[in-house]
Design a protein around this motif. Structure first.
Motif, PDB file in Angstrom:
ATOM      1  N   THR A  34       0.823  -1.207   0.000  1.00 58.22           N
ATOM      2  CA  THR A  34       0.000   0.000   0.000  1.00 58.22           C
ATOM      3  C   THR A  34       0.860   1.260   0.000  1.00 58.22           C
ATOM      4  O   THR A  34       2.039   1.220   0.334  1.00 58.22           O
ATOM      5  CB  THR A  34      -0.910   0.040   1.249  1.00 58.22           C
ATOM      6  N   TYR A  54      -2.101   4.817   4.010  1.00 50.79           N
ATOM      7  CA  TYR A  54      -3.386   4.295   3.549  1.00 50.79           C
ATOM      8  C   TYR A  54      -3.842   3.030   4.285  1.00 50.79           C
ATOM      9  O   TYR A  54      -4.922   2.525   4.015  1.00 50.79           O
ATOM     10  CB  TYR A  54      -3.329   3.994   2.033  1.00 50.79           C
ATOM     11  N   GLU A  65      -8.515   2.780  -3.385  1.00 45.09           N
ATOM     12  CA  GLU A  65      -7.394   3.705  -3.532  1.00 45.09           C
ATOM     13  C   GLU A  65      -6.317   3.402  -2.500  1.00 45.09           C
ATOM     14  O   GLU A  65      -6.601   3.140  -1.331  1.00 45.09           O
ATOM     15  CB  GLU A  65      -7.883   5.147  -3.353  1.00 45.09           C
ATOM     16  N   GLY A  66      -5.072   3.429  -2.949  1.00 44.64           N
ATOM     17  CA  GLY A  66      -3.939   3.239  -2.043  1.00 44.64           C
ATOM     18  C   GLY A  66      -3.299   1.870  -2.146  1.00 44.64           C
ATOM     19  O   GLY A  66      -2.215   1.661  -1.616  1.00 44.64           O
TER      20      GLY A  66
END
Length: 148
Positions: free
Chosen positions: A72, A76, A126-127
């Motif tokens: 990641t 995050y 996301e991330g």
């Protein structure tokens, strides 16, 4: 909470048989039933253990177990873990040092469901930089017993 030998004896018996009666535990370890009841209530209150049902995933149609390592972006971890928590297929999420930042354990009905989880669910979070999927081929041990 400091545990003593009596507490460990109680925990050991409950690990062997979670339905074991307080009177049977008391007889086996040489204390009163009230002592057992009090000790169990105190341990439950202090979150030393909890009574759960450990379902065999294979017996309920979940035939694919995957350990999935996630790399990641920095910062995050929490957001990704929070997004994964509601998924029924995900049993465990943990942050780790080493190659993978997060590792999840998940169970699926079949490989198609696993592929869908990776391609649709994980790719949309996301991330996440990369995903390392490891499918269990054979299980040698599965236990939640930590007390001898």
């Amino acid at each position: 909470m400091e545990l003593d030998q009596t507490d460990f004896q109680i925990l050991s018996m409950l690990q062997d048989d979670g339905k074991c009666s307080y009177s049977k535990i008391a007889r086996n370890i040489g204390v009163s039933e009230g002592t057992v009841r009090g000790r169990i209530n105190k341990m439950l209150k202090n979150e030393v253990f909890e009574f759960i049902i450990h379902t065999n995933p294979y017996k309920i149609g979940l035939h694919v177990q995957a350990i999935i390592g996630l790399e990641t972006r920095v910062g995050y971890h929490d957001a990704i873990a929070c997004q994964l928590q509601p998924h029924r297929s995900v049993r465990f999420i943990g942050a780790f040092s080493g190659k993978h930042d997060l590792i999840i354990q998940a169970f699926f009905r079949d490989n198609e469901e696993l592929v869908s989880f990776v391609d649709q669910t994980l790719s949309g979070i996301e991330g996440i930089i990369s995903v390392d999927v490891n499918v269990e081929l054979k299980q040698y041990k599965d236990t939640f017993s930590y007390v001898d």
